[in-house]
Design an enzyme around this catalytic site. Structure first.
Site, short mmCIF file in Angstrom:
data_model
loop_
_atom_site.label_atom_id
_atom_site.label_comp_id
_atom_site.label_asym_id
_atom_site.label_seq_id
_atom_site.Cartn_x
_atom_site.Cartn_y
_atom_site.Cartn_z
N ALA A 55 -3.68 -4.35 5.25
CA ALA A 55 -2.92 -3.10 5.23
C ALA A 55 -2.47 -2.71 6.65
CB ALA A 55 -3.75 -2.00 4.57
N HIS A 56 -1.86 -1.56 6.75
CA HIS A 56 -1.16 -1.11 7.96
C HIS A 56 -2.06 -1.04 9.20
CE1 HIS A 56 -3.10 2.90 7.87
NE2 HIS A 56 -3.07 2.72 6.56
#
Length: 221
Positions: free
Chosen positions: A135-136
């Site tokens: 994820a980010h």
């Protein structure tokens, strides 16, 4: 004249990588398996060569993707490819997803159904197996391996040569205070990582704790 491509490793993961790799070929290219000690000359209708046989093929441009999970062996092979002038090659499944501002190093593998979301930096020779995601705002080092179904949530930093087992969940860090996993860490299958892990540690469980004699005794009652 086409180019020569090799998938280094004919074990289970190598045989999973080869179908993804074949799709990337042009009609004049040739692709083979490479194995240090081949037990068969052909696997799944593909030639299996040792490294010297691969190098002896009379095609000027040679490209190799390393499909071996062990990070130390992978690093040694990576360095040997460089010494021999072989190009590093990444293999990404057609249905893997890279979103915005994803920087991933050479000689990496993204298996089917892998997702890398946004603002991610990943080093060389990264393996992300089936159904894993990053994820980010994550930073991942060199020669890191994700087994299937790893869930690496946002704001996580992972050091070099670390192995993350099947089904591991890594809790999201915070902006400016990411969750840190060190170099040479092993995270056992099914663990839930909720806090930083120092270099060289092996962890297991939910929440993840160090794998040591005391914790093993507790498990055994």
């Amino acid at each position: 004249m086409g180019q020569l491509f090799g998938v280094y490793g004919v074990s289970g993961f190598g045989r999973e990588v080869m179908p993804m790799a074949r799709i990337m070929m042009n009609k004049d290219d040739r692709i083979v398996f490479i194995d240090d000690n081949p037990e068969q000359a052909c696997v799944n209708d593909m030639d299996v060569l040792n490294f010297q046989q691969f190098m002896n093929i009379k095609l000027e441009t040679k490209n190799v993707c390393i499909s071996i999970a062990n990070s130390k062996i992978r690093r040694d092979i990576y360095d040997n490819l460089e010494r021999n002038g072989v190009h590093h090659w990444s293999v990404f499944s057609q249905n893997s997803i890279c979103m915005d501002n994803v920087d991933i190093g050479e000689n990496s593998i993204l298996a089917p159904f892998v997702s890398l979301t946004s603002n991610i930096k990943i080093g060389k020779s990264f393996h992300a197996n089936l159904y894993s995601y990053v994820a980010h705002d994550c930073v991942i080092g060199d020669f890191v391996t994700f087994a299937p179904s790893v869930k690496c949530n946002g704001n996580v930093h992972i050091g070099d040569n670390s192995y993350v087992g099947t089904g591991v969940i890594i809790k999201q860090g915070r902006p400016g205070k990411p969750l840190h996993i060190g170099n040479n860490v092993t995270i056992s299958a099914g663990a839930f990582v909720t806090k930083n892990i120092p270099d060289g540690m092996t962890v297991f469980g939910n929440p993840a704790v160090e794998l040591n004699r005391q914790n093993i005794r507790k498990l055994r009652g």
